[in-house]
Design a protein around this motif. Sequence first.
Motif, PDB file in Angstrom:
ATOM      1  N   GLU A 111       0.562  -1.147  -0.004  1.00  0.00           N
ATOM      2  CA  GLU A 111      -0.061  -0.306   0.271  1.00  0.00           C
ATOM      3  C   GLU A 111       1.251   1.273   0.338  1.00  0.00           C
ATOM      4  O   GLU A 111       0.474   2.241  -0.907  1.00  0.00           O
ATOM      5  CB  GLU A 111      -1.139  -0.098   0.786  1.00  0.00           C
ATOM      6  CG  GLU A 111      -2.043  -1.022   1.200  1.00  0.00           C
ATOM      7  CD  GLU A 111      -2.992  -0.891   2.061  1.00  0.00           C
ATOM      8  OE1 GLU A 111      -4.302  -1.532   2.085  1.00  0.00           O
ATOM      9  OE2 GLU A 111      -3.371  -0.744   3.120  1.00  0.00           O
ATOM     10  N   ARG A 112       1.710   1.162   1.219  1.00  0.00           N
ATOM     11  CA  ARG A 112       3.052   2.277   0.531  1.00  0.00           C
ATOM     12  C   ARG A 112       3.594   2.990  -0.617  1.00  0.00           C
ATOM     13  O   ARG A 112       3.708   3.085  -0.552  1.00  0.00           O
ATOM     14  CB  ARG A 112       4.035   2.211   2.104  1.00  0.00           C
ATOM     15  CG  ARG A 112       3.369   2.877   3.629  1.00  0.00           C
ATOM     16  CD  ARG A 112       4.402   2.869   4.462  1.00  0.00           C
ATOM     17  NE  ARG A 112       5.460   1.158   4.587  1.00  0.00           N
ATOM     18  CZ  ARG A 112       5.428   0.546   5.296  1.00  0.00           C
ATOM     19  NH1 ARG A 112       4.998   1.077   6.621  1.00  0.00           N
ATOM     20  NH2 ARG A 112       5.860  -0.439   5.434  1.00  0.00           N
ATOM     21  N   ALA A 165       2.515   1.701  -3.287  1.00  0.00           N
ATOM     22  CA  ALA A 165       1.840   2.333  -4.157  1.00  0.00           C
ATOM     23  C   ALA A 165       0.835   3.923  -4.649  1.00  0.00           C
ATOM     24  O   ALA A 165       0.620   4.323  -5.557  1.00  0.00           O
ATOM     25  CB  ALA A 165       0.389   1.755  -4.165  1.00  0.00           C
ATOM     26  N   LYS A 166       1.276   3.910  -3.239  1.00  0.00           N
ATOM     27  CA  LYS A 166       0.938   5.494  -2.867  1.00  0.00           C
ATOM     28  C   LYS A 166       2.266   6.290  -3.576  1.00  0.00           C
ATOM     29  O   LYS A 166       1.507   7.576  -3.648  1.00  0.00           O
ATOM     30  CB  LYS A 166       0.847   5.568  -1.346  1.00  0.00           C
ATOM     31  CG  LYS A 166      -0.507   5.780  -0.751  1.00  0.00           C
ATOM     32  CD  LYS A 166      -1.150   6.133   0.668  1.00  0.00           C
ATOM     33  CE  LYS A 166      -1.744   5.032   1.081  1.00  0.00           C
ATOM     34  NZ  LYS A 166      -2.712   5.045   2.704  1.00  0.00           N
ATOM     35  N   ASP A 223       1.250   5.887  -9.843  1.00  0.00           N
ATOM     36  CA  ASP A 223       0.180   5.741 -10.443  1.00  0.00           C
ATOM     37  C   ASP A 223      -0.420   4.090 -10.046  1.00  0.00           C
ATOM     38  O   ASP A 223      -1.760   4.283 -10.708  1.00  0.00           O
ATOM     39  CB  ASP A 223       0.403   5.980 -11.582  1.00  0.00           C
ATOM     40  CG  ASP A 223       0.454   7.812 -11.197  1.00  0.00           C
ATOM     41  OD1 ASP A 223      -1.109   8.225 -11.079  1.00  0.00           O
ATOM     42  OD2 ASP A 223       1.123   8.272 -11.814  1.00  0.00           O
ATOM     43  N   GLU A 224       1.094   3.719 -10.428  1.00  0.00           N
ATOM     44  CA  GLU A 224       1.195   1.892 -11.037  1.00  0.00           C
ATOM     45  C   GLU A 224       1.628   1.481 -10.382  1.00  0.00           C
ATOM     46  O   GLU A 224       3.107   1.730  -9.549  1.00  0.00           O
ATOM     47  CB  GLU A 224       1.611   1.659 -12.285  1.00  0.00           C
ATOM     48  CG  GLU A 224       0.084   2.474 -13.777  1.00  0.00           C
ATOM     49  CD  GLU A 224       0.670   2.408 -15.044  1.00  0.00           C
ATOM     50  OE1 GLU A 224       0.345   1.273 -15.697  1.00  0.00           O
ATOM     51  OE2 GLU A 224       1.389   2.095 -14.908  1.00  0.00           O
ATOM     52  N   LEU A 225       1.007   0.045 -10.018  1.00  0.00           N
ATOM     53  CA  LEU A 225       2.709  -0.706  -8.951  1.00  0.00           C
ATOM     54  C   LEU A 225       2.576  -1.960  -9.734  1.00  0.00           C
ATOM     55  O   LEU A 225       1.980  -2.240 -10.083  1.00  0.00           O
ATOM     56  CB  LEU A 225       2.329  -1.058  -7.257  1.00  0.00           C
ATOM     57  CG  LEU A 225       2.873  -1.595  -6.631  1.00  0.00           C
ATOM     58  CD1 LEU A 225       4.164  -1.329  -6.730  1.00  0.00           C
ATOM     59  CD2 LEU A 225       2.078  -2.314  -5.459  1.00  0.00           C
ATOM     60  N   LEU A 249      -4.962  -7.521  -5.476  1.00  0.00           N
ATOM     61  CA  LEU A 249      -4.874  -6.197  -3.995  1.00  0.00           C
ATOM     62  C   LEU A 249      -5.127  -5.531  -4.983  1.00  0.00           C
ATOM     63  O   LEU A 249      -4.516  -5.250  -6.232  1.00  0.00           O
ATOM     64  CB  LEU A 249      -3.783  -6.698  -3.742  1.00  0.00           C
ATOM     65  CG  LEU A 249      -3.246  -7.713  -2.440  1.00  0.00           C
ATOM     66  CD1 LEU A 249      -1.731  -7.489  -1.717  1.00  0.00           C
ATOM     67  CD2 LEU A 249      -4.177  -7.718  -1.441  1.00  0.00           C
ATOM     68  N   LYS A 250      -6.313  -5.176  -4.648  1.00  0.00           N
ATOM     69  CA  LYS A 250      -6.183  -3.784  -5.543  1.00  0.00           C
ATOM     70  C   LYS A 250      -5.198  -2.964  -5.877  1.00  0.00           C
ATOM     71  O   LYS A 250      -5.483  -2.060  -6.974  1.00  0.00           O
ATOM     72  CB  LYS A 250      -7.231  -3.193  -5.460  1.00  0.00           C
ATOM     73  CG  LYS A 250      -7.085  -2.589  -3.279  1.00  0.00           C
ATOM     74  CD  LYS A 250      -9.048  -1.951  -3.335  1.00  0.00           C
ATOM     75  CE  LYS A 250      -8.523  -1.358  -2.118  1.00  0.00           C
ATOM     76  NZ  LYS A 250      -9.953  -0.408  -1.442  1.00  0.00           N
ATOM     77  N   CYS A 251      -4.270  -2.748  -4.387  1.00  0.00           N
ATOM     78  CA  CYS A 251      -3.073  -1.824  -4.945  1.00  0.00           C
ATOM     79  C   CYS A 251      -1.667  -2.335  -6.708  1.00  0.00           C
ATOM     80  O   CYS A 251      -1.019  -1.671  -6.764  1.00  0.00           O
ATOM     81  CB  CYS A 251      -2.874  -1.432  -3.662  1.00  0.00           C
ATOM     82  SG  CYS A 251      -1.984  -2.548  -2.672  1.00  0.00           S
ATOM     83  N   VAL A 252      -1.838  -3.134  -7.350  1.00  0.00           N
ATOM     84  CA  VAL A 252      -1.146  -3.962  -7.622  1.00  0.00           C
ATOM     85  C   VAL A 252      -1.651  -3.742  -8.983  1.00  0.00           C
ATOM     86  O   VAL A 252      -2.496  -4.752  -9.248  1.00  0.00           O
ATOM     87  CB  VAL A 252      -1.085  -5.207  -7.179  1.00  0.00           C
ATOM     88  CG1 VAL A 252      -0.471  -6.041  -7.808  1.00  0.00           C
ATOM     89  CG2 VAL A 252      -0.418  -4.917  -5.479  1.00  0.00           C
ATOM     90  N   ASN A 253      -0.670  -3.413  -9.378  1.00  0.00           N
ATOM     91  CA  ASN A 253      -0.885  -3.490 -11.536  1.00  0.00           C
ATOM     92  C   ASN A 253      -1.099  -4.884 -12.179  1.00  0.00           C
ATOM     93  O   ASN A 253      -1.356  -5.313 -13.249  1.00  0.00           O
ATOM     94  CB  ASN A 253      -0.407  -2.296 -12.275  1.00  0.00           C
ATOM     95  CG  ASN A 253      -1.583  -1.145 -11.479  1.00  0.00           C
ATOM     96  OD1 ASN A 253      -1.156  -0.367 -10.380  1.00  0.00           O
ATOM     97  ND2 ASN A 253      -2.202  -0.505 -11.975  1.00  0.00           N
TER      98      ASN A 253
END
Length: 136
Positions: free
Chosen positions: A27-28, A30-31, A34-36, A68-72
Amino acid sequence: MPQLQRKRVITFGTFDLFHFGHLKLLERAAKLGDELFVGISSDKLNFAKKSRFPIMSEFERANIVASLKCVNSVFLEQSLELKREYVMRYEADVLVMGDDWSGRFDELKDLCEVVYVPRTKNISTTELLQRIRNDF
């Protein structure tokens, strides 16, 4: 109309026995963009690093992280020595690693920003395994 530049972040880990510390790291990371993109240490790489295979297979670990929604995007990391190649392949603007790796990837600062984030206190896969051994 010019297209906006997306800031790409890359990080790496084994992510065995996925836990709260893993979630906070991702999460950190990703913040910071824009893409992780997440490199999952392959089973073979993990054995080379730790002389043991992960409890969960690379397939299982990759699927958990990819959900996970934070991972592209997720890919398998085959070698620690290929970090430079992975950063270039994914056109990363930022490399994020836990602070237990502090300074180890500073040579990549010519390609991208390198950020070492603090580990989540009182949680690690090693600690989880020890708790399991002690409690059962």
